[in-house]
Design an enzyme around this catalytic site. Structure first.
Site, PDB file in Angstrom:
ATOM      1  N   ALA A  27       0.770  -1.157   0.173  1.00 18.28           N
ATOM      2  CA  ALA A  27       0.117   0.170  -0.113  1.00 18.28           C
ATOM      3  C   ALA A  27       1.368   1.051   0.038  1.00 18.28           C
ATOM      4  O   ALA A  27       2.123   0.700   0.065  1.00 18.28           O
ATOM      5  CB  ALA A  27      -0.788  -0.038   1.443  1.00 18.28           C
ATOM      6  N   LYS A  47      -3.788   5.117   4.414  1.00 19.71           N
ATOM      7  CA  LYS A  47      -3.114   4.137   3.827  1.00 19.71           C
ATOM      8  C   LYS A  47      -3.920   3.890   2.493  1.00 19.71           C
ATOM      9  O   LYS A  47      -5.205   2.445   2.646  1.00 19.71           O
ATOM     10  CB  LYS A  47      -2.690   3.021   4.357  1.00 19.71           C
ATOM     11  N   ASP A 154       5.919  -8.552  11.652  1.00 21.83           N
ATOM     12  CA  ASP A 154       6.433  -7.493  11.177  1.00 21.83           C
ATOM     13  C   ASP A 154       7.058  -6.572  11.858  1.00 21.83           C
ATOM     14  O   ASP A 154       7.322  -5.661  11.387  1.00 21.83           O
ATOM     15  CB  ASP A 154       5.955  -6.547   9.968  1.00 21.83           C
TER      16      ASP A 154
END
Length: 381
Positions: A27, A47, A154
């Site tokens: 994104a 986003k 992440d």
């Protein structure tokens, strides 16, 4: 190509898009203004999923999962998602809390270039706050009280934000795993290779201890101002992660206490069963071995961001008590960063010219979805 990307300013409902901030693997992030009914405008982050992924159900599901997870987390150390909708071009978007500051990746870039170091207590405090945010995510349950089994997958310096006000925020659950979520696609790893746990790098089962490992990597790097895995490309880095041969941070910074060394290395154990069982357990262990981290005021983060040239100095109120910050930190008005003064481990603050952060250094290639057959080369330090 969408109208949002063709135009420099675009309205989405009550939001006026001001500028593009960055583009990741899935994104693009924009800065926008929200116009309230009372006439007051406030900044938000929006986003928007990439055009080429908008028609792929698996990526739309990942985007929706991110919205669902972050909208459920109400914690001061996690950026909140405020809205999930679609543009006039039917592009899904998320509206998130805007954090005015810099990422840990940007801060490490400045420190690395100046051969400087982050104060130990401050590095530990950042890790503790991120651990608290992770624990809130890991503890999420559905409407019937069943654990969702959220794993961020992440955690990295790019995804930890430090605000001008001294806040510490975890962002980007775009590749998070949930109990009811999608299965990982064959031949694809999700996350940034250098911050993966060994089991994640082998496409094995992951749980909260996977995020504990990734946070251990981030803390190791904050303490040493070095990359833990310095291999030249992602293929070699992936092999190094799987081997998991890691030296204690004190090898590169001798003043790190042995007790802190032990906690960091416990988070970096190759086998999940040997790590702290939860992010909260890691947070409490860090508090025990570095109790001074608990006493740091938010102004300590503001001071370091200002000293590094990443944000402008805040206005100083007449009654501000500058002694409320840690004695290791400079006045918020002093553009200085910490450097070793001698071999004794003592630190002083030395005045350095402001440094503009350019792409590269610690700012990782945003590889949210990494094809193991076509791993890109990262920026070189």
């Amino acid at each position: 190509m969408s109208a949002l990307r063709r135009s420099r300013v675009r309205e989405i409902g009550q939001y006026e898009v001001l500028q593009r901030l960055r583009s990741g693997g899935m994104a693009t992030l924009y800065l926008a203004l929200r116009r309230r009914e009372d006439g007051i405008s406030e900044k938000v982050a929006i986003k928007v999923i990439h055009d080429h992924l908008a028609d792929r159900p698996e990526f739309l599901a990942m985007f929706e999962t991110e919205a669902q997870i972050q909208s459920r987390i109400h914690h001061p150390n996690v950026v909140e998602v405020e809205e999930f909708g679609t543009t006039d071009d039917d592009e899904p978007f998320l509206v998130m809390q805007w954090v005015d500051g810099a990422s840990v990746a940007q801060l490490l870039t400045v420190l690395h270039r100046r051969e400087a170091a982050m104060p130990i207590e401050l590095a530990v405090r950042i890790a503790m706050e991120v651990a608290a945010g992770l624990h809130a995510a890991h503890a999420l349950a559905d409407d019937e009280g069943r654990p969702l089994g959220v794993v961020h997958r992440d955690v990295s310096p790019d995804n930890v934000l430090l605000s001008r006000a001294g806040e510490i925020k975890l962002i980007d659950f775009g590749v998070a795993k949930v109990r009811t979520g999608l299965r990982t696609m064959t031949g694809v790893l999700k996350g940034k290779v250098r911050y993966m746990s060994p089991e994640q790098a082998r496409s094995g089962p992951v749980d909260a201890r996977t995020d504990v490992y990734a946070l251990g990597v981030v803390l190791w790097e904050m303490l040493t101002t070095r990359r833990l895995f310095e291999e030249a490309d992602h293929v070699l880095a992936l092999e190094a992660v799987r081997r998991s041969a890691i030296a204690p941070p004190s090898v590169y910074r001798s003043e790190i206490p042995a007790a802190l060394d032990a906690v960091v290395m416990s988070a970096l154990r190759a086998h999940p069963a040997e790590r702290p069982a939860s992010a909260d357990e890691l947070r409490r262990a860090l508090a025990r071995v570095v109790p001074g981290a608990l006493a740091l005021a938010p102004a300590s983060i503001t001071s370091l961001l200002v000293a590094s040239g990443l944000v402008e100095p805040p206005p100083i109120e007449p009654d501000t008590d500058l002694h409320a910050t840690s004695e290791l930190l400079p006045s918020p008005t002093a553009p200085e960063i910490v450097v070793p003064s001698d071999d004794s481990g003592a630190f002083t603050w030395q005045r350095l010219a402001p440094l503009r952060v350019e792409p590269g250094d610690w700012v990782e290639v945003d590889s949210e979805v990494v094809d193991t057959n076509e791993l890109p080369r990262p920026p070189q330090l």
